[in-house]
Scaffold this motif. Structure first.
Motif, mmCIF file in Angstrom:
data_model
loop_
_atom_site.group_PDB
_atom_site.id
_atom_site.type_symbol
_atom_site.label_atom_id
_atom_site.label_comp_id
_atom_site.label_asym_id
_atom_site.label_seq_id
_atom_site.Cartn_x
_atom_site.Cartn_y
_atom_site.Cartn_z
ATOM 1 N N TYR A 1 -25.829 36.745 -31.426
ATOM 2 C CA TYR A 1 -26.743 36.109 -32.383
ATOM 3 C C TYR A 1 -28.187 36.187 -31.876
ATOM 4 O O TYR A 1 -29.111 36.555 -32.620
ATOM 5 C CB TYR A 1 -26.326 34.653 -32.577
ATOM 6 C CG TYR A 1 -27.112 33.906 -33.624
ATOM 7 C CD1 TYR A 1 -26.802 34.021 -34.974
ATOM 8 C CD2 TYR A 1 -28.165 33.061 -33.254
ATOM 9 C CE1 TYR A 1 -27.530 33.326 -35.927
ATOM 10 C CE2 TYR A 1 -28.892 32.366 -34.201
ATOM 11 C CZ TYR A 1 -28.564 32.499 -35.540
ATOM 12 O OH TYR A 1 -29.280 31.813 -36.479
ATOM 13 N N LEU B 1 -31.387 38.295 -33.644
ATOM 14 C CA LEU B 1 -32.651 37.672 -34.047
ATOM 15 C C LEU B 1 -33.830 38.251 -33.270
ATOM 16 O O LEU B 1 -34.922 38.448 -33.825
ATOM 17 C CB LEU B 1 -32.577 36.164 -33.833
ATOM 18 C CG LEU B 1 -31.600 35.406 -34.741
ATOM 19 C CD1 LEU B 1 -31.635 33.915 -34.427
ATOM 20 C CD2 LEU B 1 -31.923 35.632 -36.207
ATOM 21 N N TYR C 1 -28.833 42.152 -41.645
ATOM 22 C CA TYR C 1 -28.943 41.202 -40.537
ATOM 23 C C TYR C 1 -28.475 39.813 -40.967
ATOM 24 O O TYR C 1 -27.868 39.085 -40.177
ATOM 25 C CB TYR C 1 -30.391 41.147 -40.039
ATOM 26 C CG TYR C 1 -30.693 42.184 -38.982
ATOM 27 C CD1 TYR C 1 -30.524 41.900 -37.639
ATOM 28 C CD2 TYR C 1 -31.138 43.467 -39.327
ATOM 29 C CE1 TYR C 1 -30.791 42.841 -36.655
ATOM 30 C CE2 TYR C 1 -31.397 44.427 -38.367
ATOM 31 C CZ TYR C 1 -31.227 44.110 -37.021
ATOM 32 O OH TYR C 1 -31.478 45.052 -36.051
ATOM 33 N N LYS D 1 -25.503 37.639 -39.229
ATOM 34 C CA LYS D 1 -25.744 36.281 -38.721
ATOM 35 C C LYS D 1 -24.675 35.314 -39.217
ATOM 36 O O LYS D 1 -24.136 34.520 -38.448
ATOM 37 C CB LYS D 1 -27.133 35.802 -39.153
ATOM 38 C CG LYS D 1 -28.284 36.385 -38.347
ATOM 39 C CD LYS D 1 -29.574 35.615 -38.563
ATOM 40 C CE LYS D 1 -30.005 35.635 -39.999
ATOM 41 N NZ LYS D 1 -31.285 34.903 -40.197
#
Length: 485
Positions: A79, A83, A103, A107
């Protein structure tokens, strides 16, 4: 040294390294408050947590707990990496909608896997579902790594520092491949854990160093971009300030021209009023005197009656010119008020003398009621005020009635009164005076005409001397004007 001790020492060393990196970047985030540092901090601290499970595990029970908890830390690492990459490469909804959506899916998947895993353990406890979720976690981690790699290739030329991301990503990619392949193989074969541990730990440490350098360059780039933007903004502001200054200068010049024109017009106006005073008012007074002289030498008859009417007409025109001149005087800019202690009785006497003939013509009685002898006021303005009010009182009074000029001291100050008992006026007429409108003129009891300027001048002059004009009137009962100073 046996294998277990070796693994313990290596794990402790690299866990400490990751922890130091994580604390350093956490402090950096708390100071700089930039999101990329927060995401990088999540990545490093999750790595430290993931490596530390081995240190916490001792015995079969704790070993099982560490094995289950490792799925959470592995997903946290994935994760944080997602990011970090998304922010570093500036992937957003507007500039790269498809990548941004991909993305977002990753997530949500990464967050959901550990939740479902532990819900299964705590509730239904299906073994094959746990194995499937663990497998899904490993696949998701691998796919996210390739997703980051694809994004780096896709946006290679998008920004200056994107290409460095690809170069620095190689250790992470290699470590991930070794780690995941070893994780798969250990279920079927015997794998040298020490080799995997040392190799992946070294590669990830190298990766963290490279990423730290990247973050430093990124911040340098952001700083340079901010400086460039500020310089451009300052240039734009300078151009805008120059443009606005030129506009203000033009407006100033235009205003100066307008002021000059107004001064010219004002000067012309003053000359015009001076012309009215000398070339109009003077001859009218001469005509009035001539008509009065003729009237005194005529015997009673039609000619004498005509001369009397002519005299009244001339007097009306003289009153109109006087009112206009007084009004124009009140409109002049820069008028200077000179207050002195004015003798009220003396001023009342001058009014009685000035209007003596008009009072005799209507057989009126002009009475004084003076209890306050002095008033601080501009004497010339006071005479104009009383002249207008007394003239109106005479005009609207019937034959034989009385007019009262008074002065008295009250709590609010000093009051000057001019009261008649004639035809009075309606409320609308008084309201127009309060609203600073020129009242509609009314004919006097003998047909006398007015301009309507008289009371407006009176109100202005009273207020210019810090006073207040109060009017009370009733039809057929008379009117009283009170000047309160």
């Amino acid at each position: 040294m046996n294998s277990e001790n070796f693994n313990y020492i290596i794990t402790a060393i690299f866990t400490a390294i990751f922890g130091v990196f994580g604390i350093y970047h956490l402090a950096s985030f708390l100071i700089l408050r930039h999101k990329i540092l927060l995401y990088y901090c999540i990545l490093i601290l999750a790595l430290a947590l993931h490596w530390s499970w081995f240190l916490l595990a001792s015995g079969p029970l704790n070993d099982a707990i560490a094995d289950k908890a490792s799925i959470v830390s592995a997903m946290a690492v994935t994760y944080g990496l997602l990011l970090f990459t998304k922010n570093y490469l500036n992937i957003g909804k507007k500039n790269h909608p498809l990548l941004s959506r991909s993305y977002r899916i990753f997530k949500y998947t990464i967050v959901c896997i550990p939740i479902l895993y532990f819900l299964n353990i705590l509730t239904i406890k299906i073994d094959w579902l746990n194995d499937s979720l663990v497998m899904l976690a490993a696949i998701t981690a691998m796919l996210s790594i390739f997703m980051n790699l694809f994004s780096g290739v896709r946006l290679y030329k998008e920004e200056r520092f994107n290409k460095y991301y690809l170069y620095s990503y190689a250790p992470m990619l290699l470590a991930a491949i070794i780690y995941i392949v070893a994780w798969f193989l250990q279920k079927q074969y015997t794998v040298d854990v020490r080799f995997v541990l040392i190799t992946t730990s070294s590669l990830i440490t190298l990766q963290l160093i490279l990423f730290s350098i990247l973050v430093g360059y990124k911040f340098k780039s952001i700083e340079n971009e901010n400086i460039r933007t500020q310089v451009e903004t300052n240039k734009i502001l300078a151009i805008e300030v120059t443009r606005q200054t030129e506009k203000l200068q033009m407006a100033k010049e235009e205003l100066e021209n307008k002021n000059q024109e107004l001064e010219t017009v004002n000067s012309l106006k003053n000359k015009l009023f001076s012309l009215l005073t000398h070339d109009v008012k003077g001859p009218l007074n001469n005509i009035a005197a001539l008509v009065e002289m003729i009237e005194t030498h005529l015997e009673d008859g039609q000619l004498k009656e005509m001369s009397k009417k002519l005299k009244n007409k001339v007097d009306d025109r003289i009153a109109m010119v006087n009112a206009l001149l007084e009004w124009s005087y009140s409109q002049l800019e820069g008028i200077e008020i000179k207050k002195t202690s004015c003798d009220i009785k003396k001023t009342f006497d001058s009014m009685a003398k000035e209007f003596e003939r008009l009072i005799e013509d209507k057989e009126l009685k002009l009475l004084f009621e003076i209890s306050e002898p002095k008033l601080l006021i501009d004497e010339n303005m006071f005479k104009i005020i009383l002249r207008n009010l007394t003239s109106n009182a005479i005009k609207f009074s019937n034959e034989g009635q009385k007019i009262i000029l008074s002065s008295r001291k009250v709590l609010e100050g000093i009051e000057i009164g001019v009261q008649d008992f004639g035809i009075g006026m309606n409320a609308d007429w008084c309201d127009n005076l309060v609203n600073e409108e020129i009242p509609k003129t009314m004919l006097g009891t003998k047909g006398e005409q007015g301009t309507g300027f008289g009371l407006l001048i009176t109100k202005d002059f009273v207020e210019m001397n810090d006073g207040k004009l109060i009017c009370t009137s009733e039809l057929n009962q008379g009117t009283k004007f009170t000047l309160r100073f």
